[in-house]
Design a protein around this motif. Structure first.
Motif, mmCIF file in Angstrom:
data_model
loop_
_atom_site.group_PDB
_atom_site.id
_atom_site.type_symbol
_atom_site.label_atom_id
_atom_site.label_comp_id
_atom_site.label_asym_id
_atom_site.label_seq_id
_atom_site.Cartn_x
_atom_site.Cartn_y
_atom_site.Cartn_z
ATOM 1 N N LEU A 29 3.766 8.709 2.600
ATOM 2 C CA LEU A 29 4.252 9.196 3.886
ATOM 3 C C LEU A 29 5.760 9.051 3.904
ATOM 4 N N GLY A 30 6.453 10.179 3.894
ATOM 5 C CA GLY A 30 7.901 10.153 3.738
ATOM 6 C C GLY A 30 8.269 10.539 2.313
ATOM 7 N N SER A 31 9.547 10.561 2.038
ATOM 8 C CA SER A 31 10.024 10.977 0.721
ATOM 9 C C SER A 31 10.643 9.812 -0.042
ATOM 10 N N LEU A 32 10.153 9.567 -1.248
ATOM 11 C CA LEU A 32 10.752 8.536 -2.090
ATOM 12 C C LEU A 32 12.111 8.989 -2.616
ATOM 13 N N GLU A 33 12.269 10.297 -2.781
ATOM 14 C CA GLU A 33 13.522 10.822 -3.339
ATOM 15 C C GLU A 33 14.659 10.813 -2.317
ATOM 16 N N ALA A 34 14.305 10.958 -1.029
ATOM 17 C CA ALA A 34 15.342 11.067 0.004
ATOM 18 C C ALA A 34 15.833 9.708 0.489
ATOM 19 N N THR A 35 15.217 8.624 0.012
ATOM 20 C CA THR A 35 15.609 7.275 0.419
ATOM 21 C C THR A 35 15.837 6.425 -0.825
ATOM 22 N N THR A 36 16.536 5.312 -0.640
ATOM 23 C CA THR A 36 16.849 4.457 -1.788
ATOM 24 C C THR A 36 16.369 3.022 -1.624
ATOM 25 N N GLY A 37 16.007 2.615 -0.405
ATOM 26 C CA GLY A 37 15.606 1.240 -0.168
ATOM 27 C C GLY A 37 14.172 0.965 -0.568
ATOM 28 N N PRO A 38 13.717 -0.246 -0.326
ATOM 29 C CA PRO A 38 12.333 -0.611 -0.663
ATOM 30 C C PRO A 38 11.304 0.265 0.060
ATOM 31 N N VAL A 39 10.156 0.392 -0.558
ATOM 32 C CA VAL A 39 9.048 1.197 -0.053
ATOM 33 C C VAL A 39 7.966 0.257 0.463
ATOM 34 N N LEU A 40 7.290 0.656 1.529
ATOM 35 C CA LEU A 40 6.173 -0.132 2.056
ATOM 36 C C LEU A 40 4.874 0.327 1.405
ATOM 37 N N ILE A 41 4.125 -0.609 0.852
ATOM 38 C CA ILE A 41 2.785 -0.318 0.316
ATOM 39 C C ILE A 41 1.770 -0.941 1.261
ATOM 40 N N ALA A 42 0.838 -0.121 1.760
ATOM 41 C CA ALA A 42 -0.146 -0.588 2.734
ATOM 42 C C ALA A 42 -1.496 -0.816 2.054
ATOM 43 N N LEU A 43 -2.068 -1.968 2.306
ATOM 44 C CA LEU A 43 -3.358 -2.354 1.737
ATOM 45 C C LEU A 43 -4.394 -2.307 2.846
ATOM 46 N N HIS A 44 -5.352 -1.402 2.714
ATOM 47 C CA HIS A 44 -6.332 -1.213 3.784
ATOM 48 C C HIS A 44 -7.406 -2.302 3.781
ATOM 49 N N GLY A 45 -8.120 -2.351 4.870
ATOM 50 C CA GLY A 45 -9.162 -3.350 5.045
ATOM 51 C C GLY A 45 -10.534 -2.860 4.643
ATOM 52 N N GLY A 46 -11.518 -3.514 5.189
ATOM 53 C CA GLY A 46 -12.922 -3.266 4.874
ATOM 54 C C GLY A 46 -13.545 -4.556 4.359
ATOM 55 N N PRO A 47 -13.525 -4.760 3.038
ATOM 56 C CA PRO A 47 -13.024 -3.862 1.998
ATOM 57 C C PRO A 47 -13.854 -2.580 1.903
ATOM 58 N N GLY A 48 -13.165 -1.478 1.617
ATOM 59 C CA GLY A 48 -13.837 -0.200 1.465
ATOM 60 C C GLY A 48 -13.587 0.781 2.583
ATOM 61 N N ALA A 49 -12.684 0.458 3.534
ATOM 62 C CA ALA A 49 -12.468 1.344 4.682
ATOM 63 C C ALA A 49 -11.571 2.539 4.354
ATOM 64 N N GLY A 50 -10.822 2.495 3.271
ATOM 65 C CA GLY A 50 -9.978 3.619 2.914
ATOM 66 C C GLY A 50 -8.652 3.639 3.654
ATOM 67 N N HIS A 51 -7.803 4.586 3.269
ATOM 68 C CA HIS A 51 -6.402 4.594 3.692
ATOM 69 C C HIS A 51 -6.145 5.229 5.045
ATOM 70 N N GLU A 52 -7.036 6.091 5.527
ATOM 71 C CA GLU A 52 -6.712 6.979 6.646
ATOM 72 C C GLU A 52 -6.260 6.242 7.901
ATOM 73 N N TYR A 53 -6.926 5.143 8.247
ATOM 74 C CA TYR A 53 -6.662 4.494 9.526
ATOM 75 C C TYR A 53 -5.301 3.788 9.582
#
Length: 319
Positions: A29-53
Motif C-alpha cells: 500500500l503506497g509506493s516503495l519507489e516514491a519514498t526513502t524511509g523505513p517501510v511498515l510490515i503488517a503481520l495479521h492475526g488469526g492465525p490464518g485471518a489473512g491480510h485484508e482486515y
C-alpha cells in the motif's frame, strides 16, 4: 485524497518439510519507489485471518507520515500456499516457520538497507514480538508495534473470564455448555460466539467487508488456527497453549508501542507483562475500541502509530 497506489506480488518460499512448492502473497500500500524511509510490515492475526482486515494501515501513506505498508498472507491462508494436510501438525506450524517466511519477504523486497517497522495485530503481535526477541539485532528492524497481542496465554485466558462474565447470562451459559460438550461448530455455539465477537473483537455493525474477509479466510481453511490456537478465541488447546512470551521480552532492543482497546479480548492483564519487561516501551489503550481499534477508532489509531514511527525519542516510557 489521492488514490492509494497498490502493488501485488508473490515470492517463492522454500519449505522443504512442506513437500511441495510454497509461495507468499503480498500487497504493498503506497509506493516503495516514491519514498526513502523505513517501510511498515503488517503481520495479521488469526492465525490464518489473512491480510485484508489490516488495509486501513494504508492511511499511513498520507502526509505527514508517508509510510508505505506491506501486507501479506502468512503461509496457510488467503492467497498464499495452503497446507490442509498439515492440520494438527504442531511441529510444522512453528514460530520458526513464520519467522523464516517473514525474513524471506523482507529480503525479497530488499528492505534491510532502508529499514522496516513491524506492526503485529493479535496473533501477529505475538509473531512480531517473537521475531524481535529472537532476532534483537535483525538488520533493518527499526521499531515494533504490538497491537492486541497477548504477552501470556494463561493471562489472556484469565482476562477472558472477566469478559465472558459480562455477557448476557443465556449467551454465557450457551458458550460454557457447548465448550463442556466439545461442541464448537453448532449453530447455537456460533451464534453465541458472534455476541462475544461483537463485544470484544469488533463492535462495528455492519462489519467492514475486509473484516468479514478475515472470518471467511478462517472458515475456508482453519488449519493454522485450529493447530496453533483452537476452535474459538476463548478455547485455546493448540500449540500456543501455555505460551509466556514476556519472559524473553527483555531481549527486545527496538522501541515498542503497545496498543489495545478498552473492551479488547486481549485485556490489560494480558498486555501488562510486555510493558513491565520491554526496555523501551509506550502503551496506548483506545477507550472507544475492542480488538480492532484500527477500524473502531481509525483516525486516532493512525495518529498514534504514525507519531510513534516518526518519533525520535528513544527512551519514552508511558502508559
Amino acid at each position: 485524497m489521492a488514490e492509494l497506489p497498490t502493488t501485488e506480488g508473490e515470492v517463492a518460499f522454500e519449505v522443504p518439510e512442506a513437500g511441495k512448492p510454497c509461495k507468499t502473497f503480498y500487497k504493498i500500500l503506497g509506493s516503495l519507489e516514491a519514498t526513502t524511509g523505513p517501510v511498515l510490515i503488517a503481520l495479521h492475526g488469526g492465525p490464518g485471518a489473512g491480510h485484508e482486515y489490516l488495509s486501513p494501515l494504508g492511511d499511513l501513506y498520507a502526509a505527514p507520515y508517508n509510510i508505505p505498508t506491506v501486507l501479506y498472507d502468512q503461509i496457510g491462508c488467503g492467497r498464499s500456499t495452503h497446507l490442509r494436510e498439515k492440520n494438527g501438525d504442531e511441529a510444522f506450524w512453528s514460530f520458526d516457520l513464520f519467522i523464516r517466511e517473514l525474513d524471506n519477504l523482507i529480503d525479497h523486497l530488499n528492505l534491510r538497507g532502508r529499514g522496516f517497522y513491524l506492526l503485529g495485530q493479535s496473533w501477529g503481535g505475538v509473531l512480531g514480538a517473537t521475531y524481535a526477541m529472537r532476532h534483537p539485532d535483525a538488520p533493518g528492524l527499526k521499531k515494533l508495534v504490538i497491537a492486541g497481542g497477548p504477552a501470556s496465554i494463561p493471562l489472556y485466558l484469565e482476562g477472558l473470564k472477566t469478559l465472558l462474565a459480562r455477557l448476557p447470562a443465556d449467551v454465557r451459559e450457551t458458550l460454557e455448555d457447548c465448550d463442556r460438550r466439545g461442541d464448537h461448530h453448532s449453530e447455537e455455539f456460533q451464534k453465541a460466539a458472534k455476541v462475544f465477537g461483537k463485544n470484544f473483537v469488533c463492535s462495528l455493525d455492519p462489519l467492514p467487508l475486509e473484516v468479514q474477509a478475515g472470518y471467511k479466510n478462517l472458515k475456508e481453511d482453519p488449519t493454522v488456527y485450529l493447530t496453533i490456537q483452537g476452535p474459538a478465541e476463548f478455547v485455546i488447546v493448540g500449540s500456543i497453549r501455555g505460551w509466556e512470551g514476556w519472559k524473553e521480552a527483555h531481549k527486545i532492543k527496538v522501541e515498542t508501542l503497545l496498543l489495545n482497546g478498552k473492551n479488547d479480548e486481549v485485556t490489560n492483564l494480558a498486555m501488562y507483562p510486555w510493558f513491565k519487561t520491554i526496555p523501551r516501551v509506550r502503551w496506548v489503550t483506545f477507550e472507544k475500541a475492542s480488538h480492532q481499534a484500527h477500524w473502531e477508532d481509525r483516525e486516532r489509531y493512525m495518529q498514534e502509530v504514525g507519531d510513534f514511527l516518526a518519533s525520535t525519542d528513544p527512551h519514552e516510557r508511558k502508559a
